[in-house]
Structure formats: C-alpha cells, structure tokens
Design an enzyme around this catalytic site. Sequence first.
Site, PDB file in Angstrom:
ATOM      1  N   LYS A 175      33.136  52.286  10.198  1.00 25.41           N
ATOM      2  CA  LYS A 175      31.722  51.878  10.281  1.00 25.41           C
ATOM      3  C   LYS A 175      31.687  50.449  10.848  1.00 25.41           C
ATOM      4  O   LYS A 175      31.890  49.478  10.143  1.00 25.41           O
ATOM      5  CB  LYS A 175      31.132  51.995   8.878  1.00 25.41           C
ATOM      6  CG  LYS A 175      29.815  51.383   8.495  1.00 25.41           C
ATOM      7  CD  LYS A 175      28.733  51.190   9.476  1.00 25.41           C
ATOM      8  CE  LYS A 175      27.815  50.073   8.990  1.00 25.41           C
ATOM      9  NZ  LYS A 175      27.754  48.924   9.879  1.00 25.41           N
ATOM     10  N   GLU A 250      38.579  40.741   3.863  1.00 27.87           N
ATOM     11  CA  GLU A 250      38.856  39.511   4.593  1.00 27.87           C
ATOM     12  C   GLU A 250      37.491  38.871   4.773  1.00 27.87           C
ATOM     13  O   GLU A 250      36.595  39.471   5.363  1.00 27.87           O
ATOM     14  CB  GLU A 250      39.506  39.885   5.927  1.00 27.87           C
ATOM     15  CG  GLU A 250      40.419  38.802   6.464  1.00 27.87           C
ATOM     16  CD  GLU A 250      39.666  37.846   7.341  1.00 27.87           C
ATOM     17  OE1 GLU A 250      39.439  36.707   6.878  1.00 27.87           O
ATOM     18  OE2 GLU A 250      39.302  38.224   8.444  1.00 27.87           O
ATOM     19  N   CYS A 284      36.000  33.566  11.571  1.00 29.81           N
ATOM     20  CA  CYS A 284      36.208  33.170  10.175  1.00 29.81           C
ATOM     21  C   CYS A 284      37.259  32.080  10.095  1.00 29.81           C
ATOM     22  O   CYS A 284      37.333  31.356   9.115  1.00 29.81           O
ATOM     23  CB  CYS A 284      36.544  34.371   9.307  1.00 29.81           C
ATOM     24  SG  CYS A 284      37.865  35.348   9.934  1.00 29.81           S
ATOM     25  N   GLU A 385      29.971  28.079   4.567  1.00 38.66           N
ATOM     26  CA  GLU A 385      30.296  28.619   5.886  1.00 38.66           C
ATOM     27  C   GLU A 385      29.024  28.724   6.729  1.00 38.66           C
ATOM     28  O   GLU A 385      28.054  29.360   6.322  1.00 38.66           O
ATOM     29  CB  GLU A 385      30.938  30.010   5.749  1.00 38.66           C
ATOM     30  CG  GLU A 385      31.423  30.538   7.087  1.00 38.66           C
ATOM     31  CD  GLU A 385      32.144  31.879   6.974  1.00 38.66           C
ATOM     32  OE1 GLU A 385      31.616  32.779   6.302  1.00 38.66           O
ATOM     33  OE2 GLU A 385      33.238  32.016   7.568  1.00 38.66           O
TER      34      GLU A 385
HETATM   35  C1  UN1 Z   1      38.174  36.064  12.666  1.00 37.37           C
HETATM   36  O1  UN1 Z   1      37.982  34.873  12.793  1.00 37.37           O
HETATM   37  O2  UN1 Z   1      37.312  36.781  12.157  1.00 37.37           O
HETATM   38  O3  UN1 Z   1      43.185  33.836  14.378  1.00 37.37           O
HETATM   39  C2  UN1 Z   1      39.418  36.681  13.175  1.00 37.37           C
HETATM   40  C3  UN1 Z   1      42.192  34.053  15.085  1.00 37.37           C
HETATM   41  C4  UN1 Z   1      42.022  35.436  15.659  1.00 37.37           C
HETATM   42  C5  UN1 Z   1      41.365  36.333  14.683  1.00 37.37           C
HETATM   43  C6  UN1 Z   1      40.171  35.736  14.039  1.00 37.37           C
HETATM   44  N1  UN1 Z   1      43.305  35.966  16.028  1.00 37.37           N
HETATM   45  O4  UN1 Z   1      41.386  33.195  15.338  1.00 37.37           O
END
Ligand code: UN1
Length: 497
Positions: A175, A250, A284, A385
Amino acid sequence: MPQNIKNFINGKWIDAVGGKTLKSINPADTSDTIGIIPRSGQKDIDMAVSAARNAYEKWRLTPAPRRGEIILRAAEMLVKRKQDLGELVTREMGKALPEGLGDVQEAIDMAYYMGSEARRLSGETVPSELPDKDCKSIRVPIGVFALITPWNFPTAIPAWKLFPSLVCGNTVIFKPSSYTAVCAARLVEIIAEAGIPPGVLNLVHGTGEETGEYLAAHPGIDGVSFTGSTAVGEKLAKMCSALDKEISCEMGGKNAIIVMDDAKLELAVEGALWGGFGTTGQRCTAASRVAAHEAVYDKFLDMLTKAASKLRLGSGLSKTTDVGPVINESQMQKILNYIEIGKKEGARLAIGGKAYKEGACAKGYFIEPTIFADVNPKMRIAQEEIFGPVVCLIKAKDLKDAINIVNDVKYGLSSAIYTQDVNNSAIAERDLDTGLVYINASTIGAEIQLPFGGTKKSGLGHREAGGRGGAIEMFTKWKVIYRDFSGTLQKAQIDKD
Ligand code: UN1
C-alpha cells in the site's frame, strides 16, 4: 492525459470495487494530473489479503534461489527503465532529476542485493550435547505482510520492503502513498513482468486512514512494515502488538551535523546544503540542524547563507533546478507554520522563510530554502521534525556540548561530524546516539548493504536494508531443528545414573 492506475490483485489489474478514485498530481505544477488512482475500501483489501493467503503456501515452498532469480530479473529491467522511471519519480514526487534517478538506483541496488541474498539465507549448524543428534537453525518466512510506504522515496523505500519480503518467502500487500501511486504501479508492473506468480505481490492504492489502517489490522495479515511519521508508526505498533502481529516501523528524524573548529568549512557547507535542502529537506535523514563550534559559528553561518542564496528553485525536471517543490498543500502549510513558530520563538531568520511563487514556480508548492540562526536547541523548530527545507543553526561550546545537542531530541536516526581530528571523530562515533553516524559526510545517503534505521522515536522493530540485523531479520523468523538419529530416548540436561 492522466494515466488510469489500477490495483493489482491476484495477478490482475483491476479498479477499486466501489469505483472511487484519487488524483496524483505534479507538485511542481498542480495543473499536471499524472494519474487517477483507485481509492480502495475494505472489499478491495479483503480480496488482496485472500489472494496473498492463497499464494503463500506455494511461494513458501518455492526454493529461495528461484524466488531471488525473479528479483534479479526485476533488477535488470529496472536498469533498462531507470531513465523513464527516474523522470516519473521527479514528476510525481518533485525531487530534482539526479535524485529521481538516484531513487531508482537505490531500488536497483536493493534488487541486486536481495536477489543474491536468496542464496545466502543461512542459519547455523552446531554440535549437539548428545551423540547421534544434530541441531541447526533455519530462517522461515513469516506469512502475509502489509508493506506501507511514504511518498518521499517512491521507488527506493518500496524496494527496501518488497525485495527482502519476497525473497524471504512471504506474500505481500503493498500500500504505497497515494501521492506517488503511479511510481508504485510502474514498480509493480516490472516485478510482475519479471515473473512473480499471481497473488504473491498485490498492490492496493488508497489513503492511509481508509486503506492503510484497515489493511494493517486485517486478521489475514501476519506482519506490517511501515515507513512514515512517528505518530502513525506508534499507532500502528500499538495496534499490531495488541493483535499479535509482527511490526517494524521506520519513522521520523531530527538529524544534525556537528561542525568542529578544525573542520574543512567548505566541505561542511556543502554537506549542510546537501543534507538540509537535498530532496527539499524531505528525507527522514535530512540534516535539519547544524551544531557549529562557537569558534567557527559566524564564518560558517556566513558561508552557508551565501551558498543557500545561490540554490535555484524549480521543477525537478529542469536542468537548472537545485531544489524542487514540497509534496503537497498540507505539507507546505505545515512547513510555513513551523517557520512562523521559529520566528515567534526568537530564532533569527538568516535566509528564506516564504513560499515562492515566481515565474515557473507559480503553480507549484515551493518554499525558499530557509536557515534559522541563533537557534536555542530547546526551541520547537530544533526539536520537532519539519520535513521541509528548513535548517536550524545552533552554537556549540565544544564537542561535548555539540554531542549533547545532537542527542537531546526524541529522535535518533542520523548524525554527522565534520572534523579533521581523529580523536573528535572517535568520540563522536562512540557517543552520538543515532542509528547512522557519518564522519566528514552529510546525514543522508545511506547505502543499502548495511542496516538502515534509528534509535528512540526514529525506529521500532527491525532495521531495513542489508547486512547483519537488516531486513532479512524483519521478514523471517528462526526455527531450530533437533534431529535425533540414535534410535534411543536421549534426555538433554539430565544426568545419567
Ligand atoms: C528517507 O529519508 O526516508 O540515506 C530514506 C538516505 C537514503 C534513504 C533515505 N538512502 O538518505
């Protein structure tokens, strides 16, 4: 013309039963509708779950190297379609084209890695305490997984979940975020073409509230793998543990770069720009805070602000664009609201701070790259955030103070230090409480052959991606087998007369 996107259930492309739809639009130009997406309800999910359950037994018993070959074929096809898919990622999500292509490259890397891992799903064989008896541990699949993914990495994050879960022998219902549903459909098309059997991989589109939550709670689902906000992740985790389902999340980050007085400042500026404004701050792992040593603070601020003023906003498809749009209206409002909060809290706006509507940006969700200086680490803009192009610069007295600043947030995903001093580097490596630590590199850009994820409110359950402790742990459970071929009753732990 918008593309008509469908669900993929039991090997067939079909509309949502209720006929409801959503739109996926280009965030750089809201007049460009990319796809009409099914807005799935409970019946669609019931169908997908039952297809995945029915396909499970055969898939579980398919030799793992055969499962891996399908994923390796998908890898080859992704390589061939990288340019088209990368452009679609940019058009649907907004990131600059080199990053759109990078998104697909990460999916390719994961496909090759996990496809090969199928030949290495190893356990242990150890000697028994007793004669004529052997013992081993093996990995077995968990069952049917719900994979719920965000919009910021439209192909990479789905690949992080799809490839390992399938290689491990699970069947899945995927999804994706409705904001990047067209990319998700293209990815599934490729895996289907690579030969995945009907029912093993099902795709159901819809909103998080309507589709995602019902799917995660479904009694036919054994586990959930989620990437997204901490608020949603924690809600799902509570629900799944009450329902005895596997869950891995995550979630958010409030990542920081430390710039020491001995750092190469030009390099640190480049790292802060790339980590803070790359993907328009919507990773993230984004570097949303910089803790600069007081001895270089003013100089660093000056250099960073000058460099940020040169960044060009625009459609990610244009060659001159450094920073693309943010994903949608509500994210844009949220980010602008945080900028107002920062001003009210007394942080000094060094650059940016506004929506940008000039020229070709008039029809998109653009925000100027924004830097706040003189930020107190306790301010909301330094704790929460924001997920946008906003960087908070904080003054640190020394290394210890800087490390405390980095660690003093509820998140623990990624951190970085710029220093030329090996001792500073060693101390930072040891004391930074984040899942990822970078030395003389920014907070973004994790490679797939190592586990990905964070401490505290950044992650829960297992890590993603490769390496020991990565996604293979998430998508398998251990089974231990004792085989006694002595033909007698042997009693472990019991003294003989
Ligand atoms: C994310 O930020 O949601 O390390 C993933 C990184 C990428 C993955 C980020 N390879 O910035």
